[in-house]
Scaffold this motif. Sequence first.
Motif, PDB file in Angstrom:
ATOM      1  N   GLN A 124       6.640  78.438  12.536  1.00 36.49           N
ATOM      2  CA  GLN A 124       5.350  78.887  12.022  1.00 36.49           C
ATOM      3  C   GLN A 124       5.252  78.651  10.515  1.00 36.49           C
ATOM      4  OE1 GLN A 124       4.738  82.955  13.218  1.00 36.49           O
ATOM      5  NE2 GLN A 124       4.515  82.430  15.390  1.00 36.49           N
ATOM      6  N   TYR A 128       2.554  76.382   8.705  1.00 37.01           N
ATOM      7  CA  TYR A 128       1.740  76.949   7.629  1.00 37.01           C
ATOM      8  C   TYR A 128       1.883  76.100   6.369  1.00 37.01           C
ATOM      9  CZ  TYR A 128       0.154  80.135   4.012  1.00 37.01           C
ATOM     10  OH  TYR A 128      -0.492  80.673   2.941  1.00 37.01           O
ATOM     11  N   ARG A 129       3.097  75.699   6.061  1.00 36.54           N
ATOM     12  CA  ARG A 129       3.349  74.894   4.876  1.00 36.54           C
ATOM     13  C   ARG A 129       2.619  73.542   4.982  1.00 36.54           C
ATOM     14  NH1 ARG A 129       9.242  72.806   3.192  1.00 36.54           N
ATOM     15  NH2 ARG A 129       8.586  71.618   1.395  1.00 36.54           N
ATOM     16  N   ARG A 131      -0.034  72.868   6.806  1.00 42.41           N
ATOM     17  CA  ARG A 131      -1.481  73.102   6.698  1.00 42.41           C
ATOM     18  C   ARG A 131      -1.876  73.379   5.246  1.00 42.41           C
ATOM     19  NH1 ARG A 131      -2.695  76.957  11.942  1.00 42.41           N
ATOM     20  NH2 ARG A 131      -2.491  75.317  13.506  1.00 42.41           N
ATOM     21  N   PHE A 132      -1.030  74.197   4.583  1.00 40.73           N
ATOM     22  CA  PHE A 132      -1.337  74.529   3.197  1.00 40.73           C
ATOM     23  C   PHE A 132      -1.261  73.276   2.326  1.00 40.73           C
ATOM     24  CE2 PHE A 132      -0.325  76.452  -0.989  1.00 40.73           C
ATOM     25  CZ  PHE A 132      -1.469  77.218  -1.132  1.00 40.73           C
ATOM     26  N   ARG A 133      -0.250  72.436   2.564  1.00 43.19           N
ATOM     27  CA  ARG A 133      -0.133  71.167   1.822  1.00 43.19           C
ATOM     28  C   ARG A 133      -1.375  70.296   2.076  1.00 43.19           C
ATOM     29  NH1 ARG A 133       5.082  68.627   2.944  1.00 43.19           N
ATOM     30  NH2 ARG A 133       5.774  69.561   1.013  1.00 43.19           N
ATOM     31  N   LEU A 135      -4.320  71.311   2.933  1.00 44.22           N
ATOM     32  CA  LEU A 135      -5.456  71.939   2.252  1.00 44.22           C
ATOM     33  C   LEU A 135      -5.410  71.615   0.759  1.00 44.22           C
ATOM     34  CD1 LEU A 135      -7.916  73.863   2.332  1.00 44.22           C
ATOM     35  CD2 LEU A 135      -6.282  75.714   1.884  1.00 44.22           C
ATOM     36  N   VAL A 136      -4.226  71.773   0.176  1.00 43.84           N
ATOM     37  CA  VAL A 136      -4.101  71.512  -1.261  1.00 43.84           C
ATOM     38  C   VAL A 136      -4.385  70.037  -1.539  1.00 43.84           C
ATOM     39  CG1 VAL A 136      -2.432  71.420  -3.169  1.00 43.84           C
ATOM     40  CG2 VAL A 136      -2.564  73.456  -1.708  1.00 43.84           C
ATOM     41  N   GLU A 137      -3.853  69.168  -0.703  1.00 43.43           N
ATOM     42  CA  GLU A 137      -4.099  67.735  -0.903  1.00 43.43           C
ATOM     43  C   GLU A 137      -5.583  67.417  -0.775  1.00 43.43           C
ATOM     44  OE1 GLU A 137      -1.491  65.764   1.859  1.00 43.43           O
ATOM     45  OE2 GLU A 137       0.272  66.087   0.595  1.00 43.43           O
ATOM     46  N   THR A 138      -6.239  68.040   0.205  1.00 45.15           N
ATOM     47  CA  THR A 138      -7.680  67.827   0.384  1.00 45.15           C
ATOM     48  C   THR A 138      -8.431  68.309  -0.850  1.00 45.15           C
ATOM     49  OG1 THR A 138      -7.418  68.132   2.759  1.00 45.15           O
ATOM     50  CG2 THR A 138      -9.645  68.312   1.892  1.00 45.15           C
ATOM     51  N   GLN A 139      -8.057  69.467  -1.349  1.00 42.19           N
ATOM     52  CA  GLN A 139      -8.719  70.010  -2.529  1.00 42.19           C
ATOM     53  C   GLN A 139      -8.451  69.133  -3.751  1.00 42.19           C
ATOM     54  OE1 GLN A 139     -10.905  72.626  -2.590  1.00 42.19           O
ATOM     55  NE2 GLN A 139     -10.603  72.638  -0.358  1.00 42.19           N
TER      56      GLN A 139
END
Length: 161
Positions: A124, A128-129, A131-133, A135-139
């Motif tokens: 998990q 999560y890591r 997905r977070f990566r 998200l951060v990359e998308t941002q």
Amino acid sequence: MPLSPLDIHNKEFGRRLRGYDEDEVNEFLDQIIKDFEALIRENKELNNQVSAAQDKLGHFSNIEETLSKTIIVAQEAADDLKSNAKKEAQLIVKEAEKNADRIINDALSKSRKVALEVEELKKQAAIYRARFRALVETQLELLTQDGWESLDHREPRGIEA
């Protein structure tokens, strides 16, 4: 039939010429009577002592027999107690072994469960890591696009310079 002191006392001898001196014979018989009576008394005392000793011997024989039986019963009781204690100890050891096995099995089961939970949490955390990566990359990608630069040169609305 044995002579009694009375038989000796009442004994009369026939008279003859040139016989024994009657006074000496009577004195001698009196001495025999005294000695005979003393022997009879001593014999009675000894018989009483023998009887008392036999009674004591019988009493002590009974005590000895009772003590022997008591020792045998005590030995049997001690053997039974020892045997029962050994059996009880074996039962206690078996029960302790069962409890130890149960505790070990429970601990192993819990350990496996915790290990599975740790693995699941790692999975998990990795998801999560990731997905977070993403998200951060998308941002970060949004921030690096050209559209942001045009926003930087405009004047804010409603504010006049």
